[in-house]
Design an enzyme around this catalytic site. Structure first.
Site, PDB file in Angstrom:
ATOM      1  N   ARG A   1      -6.424  21.413   3.958  1.00  0.00           N
ATOM      2  CA  ARG A   1      -7.643  21.921   3.296  1.00  0.00           C
ATOM      3  C   ARG A   1      -7.602  23.437   3.138  1.00  0.00           C
ATOM      4  O   ARG A   1      -8.194  23.995   2.221  1.00  0.00           O
ATOM      5  CB  ARG A   1      -8.905  21.460   4.058  1.00  0.00           C
ATOM      6  CG  ARG A   1     -10.209  21.995   3.482  1.00  0.00           C
ATOM      7  CD  ARG A   1     -11.445  21.134   3.813  1.00  0.00           C
ATOM      8  NE  ARG A   1     -11.453  20.647   5.163  1.00  0.00           N
ATOM      9  CZ  ARG A   1     -11.731  21.396   6.245  1.00  0.00           C
ATOM     10  NH1 ARG A   1     -12.050  22.663   6.124  1.00  0.00           N
ATOM     11  NH2 ARG A   1     -11.694  20.856   7.449  1.00  0.00           N
TER      12      ARG A   1
ATOM     13  N   TYR B   1     -21.013  23.819 -21.203  1.00  0.00           N
ATOM     14  CA  TYR B   1     -20.785  22.564 -20.488  1.00  0.00           C
ATOM     15  C   TYR B   1     -22.065  22.129 -19.770  1.00  0.00           C
ATOM     16  O   TYR B   1     -22.605  22.876 -18.959  1.00  0.00           O
ATOM     17  CB  TYR B   1     -19.626  22.722 -19.512  1.00  0.00           C
ATOM     18  CG  TYR B   1     -19.171  21.400 -18.970  1.00  0.00           C
ATOM     19  CD1 TYR B   1     -18.626  20.437 -19.813  1.00  0.00           C
ATOM     20  CD2 TYR B   1     -19.318  21.089 -17.623  1.00  0.00           C
ATOM     21  CE1 TYR B   1     -18.233  19.203 -19.328  1.00  0.00           C
ATOM     22  CE2 TYR B   1     -18.914  19.856 -17.133  1.00  0.00           C
ATOM     23  CZ  TYR B   1     -18.371  18.922 -17.990  1.00  0.00           C
ATOM     24  OH  TYR B   1     -17.980  17.697 -17.511  1.00  0.00           O
TER      25      TYR B   1
ATOM     26  N   ASP C   1     -15.661  30.555 -18.558  1.00  0.00           N
ATOM     27  CA  ASP C   1     -15.076  29.217 -18.614  1.00  0.00           C
ATOM     28  C   ASP C   1     -14.257  29.168 -19.897  1.00  0.00           C
ATOM     29  O   ASP C   1     -14.812  29.140 -20.997  1.00  0.00           O
ATOM     30  CB  ASP C   1     -16.182  28.155 -18.602  1.00  0.00           C
ATOM     31  CG  ASP C   1     -15.626  26.720 -18.648  1.00  0.00           C
ATOM     32  OD1 ASP C   1     -14.486  26.532 -19.117  1.00  0.00           O
ATOM     33  OD2 ASP C   1     -16.347  25.793 -18.221  1.00  0.00           O
TER      34      ASP C   1
ATOM     35  N   LYS D   1      -8.303  19.053 -18.341  1.00  0.00           N
ATOM     36  CA  LYS D   1      -8.180  19.031 -19.795  1.00  0.00           C
ATOM     37  C   LYS D   1      -6.762  19.463 -20.197  1.00  0.00           C
ATOM     38  O   LYS D   1      -5.812  18.778 -19.867  1.00  0.00           O
ATOM     39  CB  LYS D   1      -9.282  19.904 -20.408  1.00  0.00           C
ATOM     40  CG  LYS D   1     -10.674  19.687 -19.757  1.00  0.00           C
ATOM     41  CD  LYS D   1     -11.216  18.289 -19.975  1.00  0.00           C
ATOM     42  CE  LYS D   1     -12.468  17.974 -19.152  1.00  0.00           C
ATOM     43  NZ  LYS D   1     -13.564  18.910 -19.211  1.00  0.00           N
TER      44      LYS D   1
HETATM   45  C1  LIG Z   1     -14.673  19.233 -18.490  1.00  0.00           C
HETATM   46  C2  LIG Z   1     -15.230  20.605 -18.455  1.00  0.00           C
HETATM   47  C3  LIG Z   1     -15.719  21.152 -17.261  1.00  0.00           C
HETATM   48  C4  LIG Z   1     -15.779  20.365 -15.975  1.00  0.00           C
HETATM   49  O1  LIG Z   1     -14.521  20.018 -15.488  1.00  0.00           O
HETATM   50  P1  LIG Z   1     -14.253  18.707 -14.582  1.00  0.00           P
HETATM   51  O2  LIG Z   1     -12.791  18.792 -14.310  1.00  0.00           O
HETATM   52  O3  LIG Z   1     -14.664  17.520 -15.389  1.00  0.00           O
HETATM   53  O4  LIG Z   1     -15.086  18.860 -13.366  1.00  0.00           O
HETATM   54  C5  LIG Z   1     -16.190  22.448 -17.286  1.00  0.00           C
HETATM   55  N1  LIG Z   1     -16.190  23.181 -18.421  1.00  0.00           N
HETATM   56  C6  LIG Z   1     -15.733  22.687 -19.588  1.00  0.00           C
HETATM   57  C7  LIG Z   1     -15.770  23.547 -20.812  1.00  0.00           C
HETATM   58  C8  LIG Z   1     -15.245  21.385 -19.644  1.00  0.00           C
HETATM   59  O5  LIG Z   1     -14.806  20.888 -20.820  1.00  0.00           O
END
Ligand SMILES: *Cc1c(COP(=O)(O)O)cnc(C)c1O
Length: 372
Positions: free
Chosen positions: A47, A99, A171, A196
């Site tokens: 961890r 998001y 982000d 992604k």
């Molecule tokens: C999918 C996504 C998230 C969240 O990510 P997870 O891996 O599903 O927790 C945050 N920001 C954006 C722009 C996303 O497309």
């Protein structure tokens, strides 16, 4: 070194024990240490950190022009750990369009943590300036945004944040480090959902935060990860590391395919609007051209005929699969308001598309037959 070279070589030194070129996956949860607790190779317990995660973090830092990076179990684990590391009483600006789970986090959890927030349109710099308070510790921006593909001026947001002693956090999931490196534009931290494009094959979940400086805030977020526990597994770190090796060519092809699909949709009579920053009609086109090296594989569009027709369209497609998420090799489409559920502010006639790596002619043929 250039991005492509970093993506292939960062965190890829041969295994010191065997000279293996492909990195080993270390699944061990615990590491032998000296009787007084001193670590032998810097690792103690999974961890806290592990060798496969360290390789991924080296790579993440290198490709985002960062001083350091931390890997997490998901994009939301990364986002939450960052926001949980702010002091009590902090105020954060959250994008009104972005998001959806980040807005849920702000609404439901910030009050429990003693953090305040306002929702702001991040492409309206006057609105951002007006929303800043003396207690504002961070501007949270997302560009391009999910799902409306809003572009915000990251350099200008960094200036506003720094002028008031706050951080800019971006982000950058949709753009990836292949197309946009917010730290080079002034951001202090960059968040990715590695689920992604970084993973890239719809088979691994993860999240990351990259930091301009390996300073106090980095240490605070690392501590939050260790104590709250949203860590990535070694196997997931290995899969993402493997994905990053091909990120540059994948993003080139995602971008070319998305541009072809966007141009087709933009001239179709059934389509009311296409949201894709490569199109000169996009309000953020000039800024995107400046701060991104290409426009990426995500787009959304609205149908003239409304919600029911949009939902029906997804059922007529054969190559596009109807599914949420994005950034994999296969093209996906979804009625975003339905996926976001109650409280969604996404237009009801909007479909979100993750354009994959198929031949663009097949994608366009599929859309043409479904649109009729
Ligand atoms: C999918 C996504 C998230 C969240 O990510 P997870 O891996 O599903 O927790 C945050 N920001 C954006 C722009 C996303 O497309």
């Amino acid at each position: 070194m250039k991005f492509e070279t970093l993506a292939v070589h960062a965190g890829a030194e041969p295994d010191p024990a065997t000279a293996a070129l492909a990195p080993p996956i270390h699944l061990s949860t615990t590491f032998e240490h000296a009787p007084d607790g001193a670590t032998l190779h810097g690792f103690m317990y999974v961890r806290d950190g592990n060798p496969t995660q360290s390789r991924l973090e080296q790579s993440l830092a290198a490709i985002d022009s960062a001083a350091a990076a931390l890997a997490f179990a998901s994009g939301m684990a990364a986002s939450s750990a960052l926001l949980q590391s702010l002091p009590r009483g902090a105020h954060v600006l959250i994008p009104a369009d972005g998001y959806y789970a980040v807005r849920v986090l702000a609404r439901e959890y910030f009050p429990r943590w003693g953090v305040e927030h306002d929702l702001v349109s991040m492409d309206d710099l006057d609105a951002v300036r007006a929303a800043m308070r003396d207690t504002t510790r961070a501007i949270w921006a997302e560009s391009p945004s999910n799902p409306l593909m809003t572009i915000c001026d990251l350099g200008a947001l960094a200036e506003i944040a720094h002028g008031r002693g706050a951080m800019l956090v971006v982000d950058s999931t949709f753009a990836t480090p292949a197309l946009q490196r917010p730290i080079e534009l002034g951001a202090d931290a960059v968040v990715h959902s590695m689920t992604k494009y970084l993973g890239g094959h719809s088979d691994v979940q993860g999240g990351s935060v990259a930091f301009r400086e390996r300073g106090e805030f980095y240490t605070a977020v690392e501590h939050t990860r260790k104590i709250v526990g949203g860590v990535a597994s070694p196997f997931n770190c290995w899969l993402v590391l493997r994905g990053i090796r091909t990120l540059a060519p994948r993003m080139r092809m995602h971008s070319a395919n998305a541009r072809a699909v966007a141009e087709f949709l933009a001239q179709h009579p059934a389509v009311e609007a296409v949201h894709y920053p490569a199109l000169p009609s996009h309000p953020g086109h000039e800024i995107a051209k400046r701060q991104m090296s290409d426009f990426g594989g995500m787009l959304s569009f609205r149908l003239k005929s409304g919600r029911e027709a949009a939902i029906a369209l997804t059922a007529k497609l054969n190559v596009f699969k109807t599914a949420t998420s994005l950034g994999g090799v296969e093209s996906l489409i979804e009625h975003r308001a339905s996926s976001e559920g109650p409280g969604s502010t996404t237009p009801q006639n909007l479909l979100r598309v993750s354009v994959g790596l198929e031949h663009p002619d097949d994608l366009i043929d599929d859309l043409r037959q479904a649109l009729g």
